[in-house]
Design a protein around this motif. Sequence first.
Motif, PDB file in Angstrom:
ATOM      1  N   LEU A  56      56.813 -76.495  62.498  1.00 42.60           N
ATOM      2  CA  LEU A  56      56.186 -76.045  63.193  1.00 42.60           C
ATOM      3  C   LEU A  56      56.292 -74.210  61.799  1.00 42.60           C
ATOM      4  CD1 LEU A  56      58.461 -77.018  65.935  1.00 42.60           C
ATOM      5  CD2 LEU A  56      56.381 -76.342  66.208  1.00 42.60           C
ATOM      6  N   LYS A  57      57.228 -74.572  61.614  1.00 44.08           N
ATOM      7  CA  LYS A  57      57.294 -73.055  60.127  1.00 44.08           C
ATOM      8  C   LYS A  57      56.385 -72.683  59.715  1.00 44.08           C
ATOM      9  CE  LYS A  57      59.969 -72.240  55.606  1.00 44.08           C
ATOM     10  NZ  LYS A  57      60.857 -72.583  54.754  1.00 44.08           N
ATOM     11  N   ILE A  58      54.932 -73.448  59.785  1.00 42.41           N
ATOM     12  CA  ILE A  58      53.114 -72.696  59.420  1.00 42.41           C
ATOM     13  C   ILE A  58      52.974 -72.390  60.335  1.00 42.41           C
ATOM     14  CG2 ILE A  58      51.459 -73.561  58.514  1.00 42.41           C
ATOM     15  CD1 ILE A  58      52.439 -76.051  57.933  1.00 42.41           C
ATOM     16  N   LEU A  59      53.972 -72.401  61.837  1.00 45.31           N
ATOM     17  CA  LEU A  59      53.190 -71.631  63.248  1.00 45.31           C
ATOM     18  C   LEU A  59      54.172 -70.316  63.052  1.00 45.31           C
ATOM     19  CD1 LEU A  59      52.066 -75.081  65.328  1.00 45.31           C
ATOM     20  CD2 LEU A  59      50.967 -73.383  63.945  1.00 45.31           C
ATOM     21  N   VAL A  60      55.269 -70.526  62.378  1.00 44.45           N
ATOM     22  CA  VAL A  60      56.126 -69.150  62.887  1.00 44.45           C
ATOM     23  C   VAL A  60      55.291 -67.985  62.478  1.00 44.45           C
ATOM     24  CG1 VAL A  60      58.131 -68.245  63.201  1.00 44.45           C
ATOM     25  CG2 VAL A  60      58.062 -70.523  63.842  1.00 44.45           C
ATOM     26  N   LYS A  61      54.869 -67.952  61.080  1.00 44.56           N
ATOM     27  CA  LYS A  61      54.402 -67.153  60.396  1.00 44.56           C
ATOM     28  C   LYS A  61      54.833 -66.207  60.506  1.00 44.56           C
ATOM     29  CE  LYS A  61      50.048 -67.962  62.569  1.00 44.56           C
ATOM     30  NZ  LYS A  61      48.623 -67.399  63.016  1.00 44.56           N
ATOM     31  N   SER A  62      56.551 -66.423  59.874  1.00 46.93           N
ATOM     32  CA  SER A  62      57.879 -64.770  60.042  1.00 46.93           C
ATOM     33  C   SER A  62      58.567 -65.690  59.872  1.00 46.93           C
ATOM     34  CB  SER A  62      57.795 -63.940  61.583  1.00 46.93           C
ATOM     35  OG  SER A  62      58.549 -63.069  61.206  1.00 46.93           O
ATOM     36  N   LEU A 217      53.476 -71.207  69.074  1.00 47.75           N
ATOM     37  CA  LEU A 217      52.561 -70.636  69.235  1.00 47.75           C
ATOM     38  C   LEU A 217      52.533 -69.171  70.304  1.00 47.75           C
ATOM     39  CD1 LEU A 217      49.116 -72.835  68.837  1.00 47.75           C
ATOM     40  CD2 LEU A 217      50.084 -71.562  66.929  1.00 47.75           C
ATOM     41  N   TYR A 218      52.786 -69.251  70.948  1.00 47.57           N
ATOM     42  CA  TYR A 218      53.020 -68.431  72.289  1.00 47.57           C
ATOM     43  C   TYR A 218      54.395 -67.495  71.729  1.00 47.57           C
ATOM     44  CZ  TYR A 218      50.701 -71.763  75.385  1.00 47.57           C
ATOM     45  OH  TYR A 218      49.745 -71.922  76.808  1.00 47.57           O
ATOM     46  N   SER A 219      55.355 -67.791  71.248  1.00 46.93           N
ATOM     47  CA  SER A 219      56.598 -67.201  70.664  1.00 46.93           C
ATOM     48  C   SER A 219      56.049 -66.320  69.108  1.00 46.93           C
ATOM     49  CB  SER A 219      57.702 -67.824  70.140  1.00 46.93           C
ATOM     50  OG  SER A 219      56.882 -68.202  69.278  1.00 46.93           O
ATOM     51  N   SER A 220      54.696 -67.005  68.439  1.00 46.03           N
ATOM     52  CA  SER A 220      53.782 -65.907  67.035  1.00 46.03           C
ATOM     53  C   SER A 220      53.271 -65.350  67.641  1.00 46.03           C
ATOM     54  CB  SER A 220      53.390 -67.052  66.228  1.00 46.03           C
ATOM     55  OG  SER A 220      52.531 -67.495  67.442  1.00 46.03           O
ATOM     56  N   GLU A 221      52.814 -65.122  68.528  1.00 45.42           N
ATOM     57  CA  GLU A 221      52.258 -64.160  69.173  1.00 45.42           C
ATOM     58  C   GLU A 221      52.821 -62.703  69.286  1.00 45.42           C
ATOM     59  OE1 GLU A 221      49.423 -65.427  72.822  1.00 45.42           O
ATOM     60  OE2 GLU A 221      48.326 -66.834  70.898  1.00 45.42           O
ATOM     61  N   THR A 222      54.120 -62.804  69.883  1.00 41.60           N
ATOM     62  CA  THR A 222      54.936 -61.391  70.294  1.00 41.60           C
ATOM     63  C   THR A 222      55.513 -61.309  68.582  1.00 41.60           C
ATOM     64  OG1 THR A 222      56.736 -62.550  70.292  1.00 41.60           O
ATOM     65  CG2 THR A 222      55.505 -62.623  72.243  1.00 41.60           C
TER      66      THR A 222
END
Length: 223
Positions: A56-62, A217-222
Amino acid sequence: MMANLFSSFDPSTNIFSLNWLSSTLLILAMSPMYWLVPSRWNMMWASLLGTMHSELKILVKSDNFKGTTLIFTGLFTSIMLNNFLGLFPYIFTSSSHMSFTLTLSLPLWLSFMMYGWVMNTTHMFAHLVPQGAPSALLPFLVIIETISNIIRPGTLAIRLTANMIAGHLLLTLMGNAGTSLTIPLLSVLVIAQTLLLMLESAVSLIQAYVFSVLTTLYSSETN
């Protein structure tokens, strides 16, 4: 005799509903973490959580939000345990009800949308229009993207509920047919149910993973 095919999923406690107590058994899985010497169960649990954290750390992107993966790892753990508990006899399957799945998806989606539109308004507006889209299609694309964003919590909840109901319903129908079968056919039925139960165990893990990954993924889009 069942009134309909889905009556096996109805709460059936007479005095007051004790069905949802199965969802609180997550607390029992947390207590071994406080042991001085870790057991094999504790080591396996820590390995699973570490793997989910790295995924999940890869998907957060921040890197600005430390500990974000803990939310989604806990979400994965809760859904996975509820899915597995539903495979045992006489245990209420919480994740096969929209009141459980929608309670998980809707607050998270609302919090992501509120944060995105308040803190990153320009980014959220830009996200409604795909890059390189023709100018003539822009009004329609904005409508389509808006609708797809609105239905996200519903699709998350329905996906988890439908997958849990489908396997449990097939197991129930196969079990009800066992009383009218001969011994050879009953042996085939038991083998088929065993294989289906193994498949349902894999589905329980996969659906929990899909739910947590999509939410991440939905959280990383914001951001």
